[in-house]
Motif scaffolding. Structure first.
Motif, PDB file in Angstrom:
ATOM      1  N   ARG A   6      51.493  41.292  38.449  1.00 14.97           N
ATOM      2  CA  ARG A   6      50.597  40.813  37.446  1.00 14.97           C
ATOM      3  C   ARG A   6      50.253  42.329  36.553  1.00 14.97           C
ATOM      4  O   ARG A   6      50.508  42.115  35.451  1.00 14.97           O
ATOM      5  CB  ARG A   6      49.430  40.405  37.704  1.00 14.97           C
ATOM      6  CG  ARG A   6      49.381  38.635  37.878  1.00 14.97           C
ATOM      7  CD  ARG A   6      48.028  38.309  38.729  1.00 14.97           C
ATOM      8  NE  ARG A   6      48.076  36.882  38.764  1.00 14.97           N
ATOM      9  CZ  ARG A   6      49.249  35.994  39.345  1.00 14.97           C
ATOM     10  NH1 ARG A   6      50.069  36.677  40.219  1.00 14.97           N
ATOM     11  NH2 ARG A   6      48.885  34.759  39.485  1.00 14.97           N
ATOM     12  N   HIS A  66      53.021  42.739  34.217  1.00 12.54           N
ATOM     13  CA  HIS A  66      53.031  42.020  33.087  1.00 12.54           C
ATOM     14  C   HIS A  66      52.016  42.567  32.149  1.00 12.54           C
ATOM     15  O   HIS A  66      52.381  42.509  30.869  1.00 12.54           O
ATOM     16  CB  HIS A  66      52.690  40.492  33.361  1.00 12.54           C
ATOM     17  CG  HIS A  66      53.734  39.622  33.007  1.00 12.54           C
ATOM     18  ND1 HIS A  66      53.711  38.291  33.995  1.00 12.54           N
ATOM     19  CD2 HIS A  66      54.702  39.476  32.342  1.00 12.54           C
ATOM     20  CE1 HIS A  66      54.741  37.770  33.235  1.00 12.54           C
ATOM     21  NE2 HIS A  66      55.184  38.518  32.300  1.00 12.54           N
ATOM     22  N   TYR A  67      50.924  42.899  32.524  1.00 12.05           N
ATOM     23  CA  TYR A  67      49.992  43.382  31.766  1.00 12.05           C
ATOM     24  C   TYR A  67      50.495  44.673  30.935  1.00 12.05           C
ATOM     25  O   TYR A  67      50.044  44.955  29.720  1.00 12.05           O
ATOM     26  CB  TYR A  67      48.568  43.934  32.537  1.00 12.05           C
ATOM     27  CG  TYR A  67      48.063  42.667  33.115  1.00 12.05           C
ATOM     28  CD1 TYR A  67      48.278  41.333  33.146  1.00 12.05           C
ATOM     29  CD2 TYR A  67      47.207  43.082  34.213  1.00 12.05           C
ATOM     30  CE1 TYR A  67      47.800  40.285  33.658  1.00 12.05           C
ATOM     31  CE2 TYR A  67      46.454  41.965  35.027  1.00 12.05           C
ATOM     32  CZ  TYR A  67      46.953  40.639  34.533  1.00 12.05           C
ATOM     33  OH  TYR A  67      46.363  39.469  35.311  1.00 12.05           O
ATOM     34  N   CYS A  80      53.380  44.997  30.036  1.00 12.42           N
ATOM     35  CA  CYS A  80      54.387  44.388  28.875  1.00 12.42           C
ATOM     36  C   CYS A  80      53.422  44.188  27.786  1.00 12.42           C
ATOM     37  O   CYS A  80      53.783  44.464  26.630  1.00 12.42           O
ATOM     38  CB  CYS A  80      55.001  43.143  29.295  1.00 12.42           C
ATOM     39  SG  CYS A  80      56.333  43.458  30.551  1.00 12.42           S
ATOM     40  N   MET A 124      59.263  38.681  34.697  1.00  9.45           N
ATOM     41  CA  MET A 124      58.767  39.354  33.616  1.00  9.45           C
ATOM     42  C   MET A 124      59.073  38.842  32.143  1.00  9.45           C
ATOM     43  O   MET A 124      58.360  38.362  31.452  1.00  9.45           O
ATOM     44  CB  MET A 124      59.034  40.815  33.505  1.00  9.45           C
ATOM     45  CG  MET A 124      59.083  41.512  34.774  1.00  9.45           C
ATOM     46  SD  MET A 124      57.094  42.054  35.151  1.00  9.45           S
ATOM     47  CE  MET A 124      57.038  43.156  33.754  1.00  9.45           C
ATOM     48  N   ASN A 165      58.329  34.264  32.170  1.00 10.33           N
ATOM     49  CA  ASN A 165      57.087  33.540  32.365  1.00 10.33           C
ATOM     50  C   ASN A 165      56.299  34.228  31.428  1.00 10.33           C
ATOM     51  O   ASN A 165      56.100  35.368  31.124  1.00 10.33           O
ATOM     52  CB  ASN A 165      56.564  34.113  34.065  1.00 10.33           C
ATOM     53  CG  ASN A 165      57.390  33.002  35.144  1.00 10.33           C
ATOM     54  OD1 ASN A 165      57.007  32.003  35.165  1.00 10.33           O
ATOM     55  ND2 ASN A 165      58.253  33.715  35.494  1.00 10.33           N
ATOM     56  N   ILE A 191      52.864  35.825  30.075  1.00 11.62           N
ATOM     57  CA  ILE A 191      51.881  36.962  30.766  1.00 11.62           C
ATOM     58  C   ILE A 191      50.973  36.218  31.541  1.00 11.62           C
ATOM     59  O   ILE A 191      50.214  35.289  30.870  1.00 11.62           O
ATOM     60  CB  ILE A 191      51.287  38.011  29.561  1.00 11.62           C
ATOM     61  CG1 ILE A 191      52.597  38.464  29.017  1.00 11.62           C
ATOM     62  CG2 ILE A 191      50.195  38.806  30.149  1.00 11.62           C
ATOM     63  CD1 ILE A 191      52.223  39.257  27.833  1.00 11.62           C
ATOM     64  N   HIS A 192      50.735  36.487  32.602  1.00 10.08           N
ATOM     65  CA  HIS A 192      49.641  35.956  33.348  1.00 10.08           C
ATOM     66  C   HIS A 192      48.219  36.341  33.112  1.00 10.08           C
ATOM     67  O   HIS A 192      47.206  36.890  33.963  1.00 10.08           O
ATOM     68  CB  HIS A 192      49.736  36.208  34.891  1.00 10.08           C
ATOM     69  CG  HIS A 192      51.166  35.259  35.509  1.00 10.08           C
ATOM     70  ND1 HIS A 192      52.103  35.260  34.860  1.00 10.08           N
ATOM     71  CD2 HIS A 192      50.988  34.671  36.662  1.00 10.08           C
ATOM     72  CE1 HIS A 192      52.840  34.290  35.638  1.00 10.08           C
ATOM     73  NE2 HIS A 192      52.173  33.873  36.707  1.00 10.08           N
TER      74      HIS A 192
END
Length: 468
Positions: A310, A313-314, A316, A363, A366, A368-369
């Protein structure tokens, strides 16, 4: 096959539900049955018919890559027919703020020069616009009492149905059960996703159900039954093994206690802290230390990997936001932008020394969580400000709405909206499932109803039924 089975289950439930009142239904019972059927249908992620898919690869945004015929589209036609028959197409006034918001985000998306796949954005816009029309027709056809009773029935059927699916998998360990209603469904740590595609989605949806039944309980509407369904919802959330859902539920319940149960006091009043926040905090602490819940949060084998993934992802999201901070890259388009600009993220350096298999698949395939970061990357600062203003407005005006309301049923919708917004504030920081049509169907329903003026001014139609 999963869609066929969904339709069979829906037909069985409809038959059982309607047969208990006989084939001759009053108008109120008929519209209540419509709401019940619609709400129950919302737990099936595959209950739709794709009719046009975009010719792009790797379109895994929260709203997908296909235009679909949804259940509420069919209900729109039924509701339009009802309005035409009963009122000669006389509608209540349209809420101007909703219309302006739709127009704003429509042009905001169309004119965004950084949106590399506007067709994907129109899939999301198609959902929001048509679903708002459905909600508008719904409030023109149903009284607030009828609507809340329909939601109550639909969500309690949903809870029982999901509990049966989860227990069936726990007892049999048959993966055929997992994929009965979603051929692409997966398990996590041996946990069933119910009728959803992932256990996290099941946990989130049951959390929305929990917020509703807690709202019913605190307003003393069918209090005993509401307590039972709330407990069942908590049990399913625990069985979904969703840590974020449990934490977010605790926060949502605290907010409901503070802002409704103790609404006559200021937020920092000692009575609120001693009788509301403190008991809940102690209960959570005891549960963490003396039940298996502690293992779920502390010793989970996948916890570290999930946190790391996560955070990456953040990062990104930060890179996208840094490129286009003001207007973002377009609704439902951040994944496409990330895929087309993969050089933004140095994957090999980020994951050096970490035991994560094929991080690129996670990455770039999916969303962004984090729903707030998704909105920030896709809308930018200018587009996020109206959303934040609405959230602040909802919390600031909540007590006034409750105080001025003449209807307990309206209060249930407003409290549910408050609980769900509070829940999303926490869980939305770790997952994107809340930003999908399946979840938005329920959350937008309560938010729209709680902003409907004629509902807040309505009186209870039958006080004797409130505690049945």
């Amino acid at each position: 096959m999963d869609r066929v089975l969904i339709l069979i289950v829906m037909m069985i439930v409809i038959f059982i539900w309607l047969s208990k009142d006989g084939l001759r239904l009053s108008y109120a019972k008929f519209t209540e049955a419509l709401v019940t059927i619609f709400v129950f249908s919302c737990c099936f992620t595959r209950l739709n018919i794709p009719f046009y898919s975009l010719p792009y690869e790797h379109q895994y945004g929260p709203f997908g890559a296909a235009f679909r015929i949804e259940v509420y589209h069919v209900f729109m036609l039924i509701l339009l027919w009802i309005v035409a028959q009963r009122t000669n197409l006389k509608f209540n006034a349209v809420k101007k703020s909703v219309v302006l918001a739709i127009i704003f985000y429509l042009f905001y998306t169309v004119l965004n020069p950084y949106n590399v796949v506007k067709a994907s954005s129109f899939i999301a816009l198609n959902y929001f616009i048509t679903y708002v029309v459905f909600l508008y027709l719904l409030v023109n056809c149903c009284s607030v009492e009828t609507l809340i009773k329909g939601v109550y029935n639909g969500l309690r059927i949903t809870i029982v149905f999901q509990l049966i699916l989860v227990l069936a998998f726990a007892l049999t360990r048959s993966y055929a059960i997992v994929r009965l209603f979603n051929a692409d469904a997966i398990t996590r740590r041996g946990v069933s996703p119910g009728s959803f595609g992932h256990p996290n989605a099941l946990g989130a949806y049951m959390s929305f159900c929990l917020m509703f039944f807690v709202s019913c309980y605190v307003t003393k509407f069918r209090q005993k039954d509401s307590a039972i369904y709330a407990v069942l919802a908590i049990a399913i959330i625990i069985m979904s093994a969703s840590r974020s859902a449990l934490l977010a539920c605790a926060f949502g319940i605290v907010v409901i206690v503070v802002m409704y149960v103790f609404r006559r006091y200021s937020i920092f009043n000692a009575k609120i802290l001693l009788q509301g926040v403190l008991p809940i905090s102690i209960a959570l602490l005891l549960a963490y230390n003396f039940t298996p819940l502690g293992d779920m949060f502390g010793a989970s084998s996948d916890a570290d990997d999930m946190v790391i993934a996560r955070y990456m992802h953040y990062y990104c999201a930060y890179e996208i936001f840094e490129d286009h901070p003001l207007i973002g890259v377009g609704l439902n388009s951040h994944l496409r932008y990330l895929q087309d600009n993969s050089a933004l993220v140095d994957i090999e350096t980020m994951f050096e020394g970490l035991d994560i298999w094929l991080p690129e698949d996670f990455m770039f395939h999916n969303p962004i969580h984090n729903i707030w970061l998704i909105m920030l990357t896709e809308f930018g600062i200018i587009g996020v400000i109206p959303i934040l203003c609405f959230i602040v407005y909802y919390f600031v005006t909540f007590k006034k709405k409750i105080r001025n309301s003449n209807s307990k049923y309206y209060n249930i919708s407003a409290i549910s909206g408050l609980g769900i917004l509070s829940y999303m504030f926490v869980h939305g920081n770790t997952d994107w499932a809340l930003y999908t049509p399946t979840m938005l169907n329920i959350s937008l329903l309560f938010l729209y109803v709680s902003e409907t003026k004629q509902y807040s001014l309505a009186c209870n139609e039958n006080e004797l039924l409130e505690n049945e």
